[in-house]
Design an enzyme around this catalytic site. Structure first.
Site: not given
Ligand code: ADP
Ligand code: ZN
Length: 210
Positions: A13, A88, A123, A156, A167
């Site tokens: 994304k 999310r 990654r 990460r 996840r």
């Molecule tokens: P990816 O899309 O690779 O899972 P992100 O960088 O978008 O990772 O998000 C990393 C972490 O940040 C998520 O696993 C979650 O813990 C938190 N996070 C990010 N966006 C949200 C959201 N909209 N709601 C809840 N937690 C979030």
């Protein structure tokens, strides 16, 4: 244009959001990046968020909704924005609606779980500016070094294999229902993630034009 990117963690994304951002000249807002910045900076929000992200769990809705409210009120969002990683959960999508924000397109980037697990292991992110790379699909010019700022690339914590499985589980239970939430509106476009980033980007651009 106001755009949402949906999709599993590691589906790409962020990469697609950046391409669209460059093409349309509107900012990408990544809640994941904002949260990682807060954790690194040791802010009160970062301290709260840390335990969740490191366990592969979602950060509580109140926290991320607060982040988004503040960010979307900034001037650079006036002509449109791209949301990467928000909403999310259904309550997060409802919060956007309650803010009176009209979404024009929802791009759902679909990648099978098996491919995700493989991608995540490769990654790497910049320890300083957060730019994202991949050992196979998006190599930096110099190994282990960020193209944008020259800092070191690291994995990460939440990209550890066990955390990735958690996840994905959370994605299927909490985030996937958003497809249903947006499908009635005619705004939802499915993009099948391709091996090659450029091929995916071509499909993304096409989906935005439809
Ligand atoms: P990816 O899309 O690779 O899972 P992100 O960088 O978008 O990772 O998000 C990393 C972490 O940040 C998520 O696993 C979650 O813990 C938190 N996070 C990010 N966006 C949200 C959201 N909209 N709601 C809840 N937690 C979030
Ligand atoms: Zn960097």
């Amino acid at each position: 244009m106001n755009i949402i990117f949906l999709g599993a963690p590691g589906a790409g994304k962020g990469t697609q959001a950046e391409k669209v951002s460059a093409k349309l000249g509107i900012p990408t807002i990544s809640t994941g990046n904002i949260i990682r910045e807060a954790i690194k900076g040791g802010t009160a929000m970062g301290l709260k968020a840390r335990e969740y992200t490191e366990a592969g769990k979602l950060v509580p809705d109140e926290i991320v909704i607060g982040i988004i409210k503040e960010r979307l009120s900034a001037d650079d969002c006036k002509n449109g924005f791209i949301l990467d990683g928000f909403p999310r959960t259904i309550p997060q999508a409802e919060a956007l609606d309650a803010m009176g924000i009209v979404i024009d397109k929802v791009i759902d980037l679909e990648v099978p779980d098996e491919a995700i697990a493989k991608r995540m292991s490769g990654r790497r992110v910049c320890a300083k500016c957060g730019a994202s790379y991949h050992l196979e699909y998006k190599k930096p010019s110099a190994e282990g070094i960020c193209d944008a700022c020259g800092a070191e690339l690291v994995q990460r914590k939440d990209d550890a294999p066990e955390t990735v499985l958690e996840r994905l589980k959370v994605y299927h239970s909490e985030t996937e229902p958003l497809k249903e939430y947006y499908s009635g509106t005619g705004k939802l476009k499915i993009v099948e993630g391709q091996e090659n980033v450029e091929d995916t980007t071509a499909l993304t651009f096409k989906a935005l034009e439809d």
